[in-house]
Design a protein around this motif. Structure first.
Motif, mmCIF file in Angstrom:
data_model
loop_
_atom_site.group_PDB
_atom_site.id
_atom_site.type_symbol
_atom_site.label_atom_id
_atom_site.label_comp_id
_atom_site.label_asym_id
_atom_site.label_seq_id
_atom_site.Cartn_x
_atom_site.Cartn_y
_atom_site.Cartn_z
ATOM 1 N N LYS A 72 9.353 53.111 37.905
ATOM 2 C CA LYS A 72 8.877 51.434 37.709
ATOM 3 C C LYS A 72 9.616 50.730 38.764
ATOM 4 O O LYS A 72 9.243 49.794 39.231
ATOM 5 C CB LYS A 72 9.187 51.177 36.273
ATOM 6 C CG LYS A 72 8.018 51.818 35.540
ATOM 7 C CD LYS A 72 8.381 51.249 33.736
ATOM 8 C CE LYS A 72 6.970 52.127 32.889
ATOM 9 N NZ LYS A 72 7.405 51.636 31.604
ATOM 10 N N THR A 73 10.990 50.796 38.779
ATOM 11 C CA THR A 73 11.898 49.852 39.615
ATOM 12 C C THR A 73 11.215 50.112 40.965
ATOM 13 O O THR A 73 11.178 49.138 41.759
ATOM 14 C CB THR A 73 13.250 50.401 39.692
ATOM 15 O OG1 THR A 73 13.481 50.208 38.209
ATOM 16 C CG2 THR A 73 14.021 49.617 40.406
ATOM 17 N N ARG A 76 7.989 48.187 41.800
ATOM 18 C CA ARG A 76 8.231 46.759 41.627
ATOM 19 C C ARG A 76 9.067 46.222 42.840
ATOM 20 O O ARG A 76 8.619 45.402 43.622
ATOM 21 C CB ARG A 76 9.153 46.285 40.497
ATOM 22 C CG ARG A 76 8.218 46.181 39.261
ATOM 23 C CD ARG A 76 9.151 45.559 38.128
ATOM 24 N NE ARG A 76 9.295 46.555 37.196
ATOM 25 C CZ ARG A 76 10.521 47.235 36.526
ATOM 26 N NH1 ARG A 76 11.569 46.373 36.874
ATOM 27 N NH2 ARG A 76 10.517 48.034 35.773
ATOM 28 N N ASN A 80 7.214 43.791 45.757
ATOM 29 C CA ASN A 80 8.290 42.538 46.075
ATOM 30 C C ASN A 80 8.530 42.573 47.500
ATOM 31 O O ASN A 80 8.248 41.555 48.141
ATOM 32 C CB ASN A 80 9.425 42.563 45.296
ATOM 33 C CG ASN A 80 9.263 42.119 43.838
ATOM 34 O OD1 ASN A 80 8.431 41.635 43.390
ATOM 35 N ND2 ASN A 80 10.476 42.341 43.042
#
Length: 92
Positions: A72-73, A76, A80
């Protein structure tokens, strides 16, 4: 080039143009976590004592949760960084 290891390690080119090297490292970490989860589950399945089986099962769950968080990191972070790389669409 993407560094895979320390000094003297093999360097390899990105898999595709513009590849985010941090995402690759995080995905590698997630793969490591998944491998540890599988090993812990294998150890749990072969354990004869209940408390040992429970400990390995908890460990497998923890490794799996860490892998999910790492994925998930990475997702994300990629979103970004893509947003930062795009020309300003909202600028007038």
């Amino acid at each position: 080039m993407i560094d895979v290891g320390g000094p003297g390690a093999i360097r390899r080119p990105p898999l595709f143009h513009g590849q985010n090297t941090r995402r690759v490292a995080t995905n590698t970490t997630a793969i490591f976590y998944r491998d540890r989860a599988r090993q812990a589950q294998t150890d749990a399945d072969s354990a004869t004592l209940d408390n040992v089986r429970d400990r390995w099962t908890r460990a497998a769950k923890a490794w799996d949760e860490m892998a999910t968080r790492a994925e998930k990191t990475a997702d994300r972070r990629a979103v970004n960084e893509e947003a930062k790389a795009l020309p300003g669409e909202d600028e007038d």
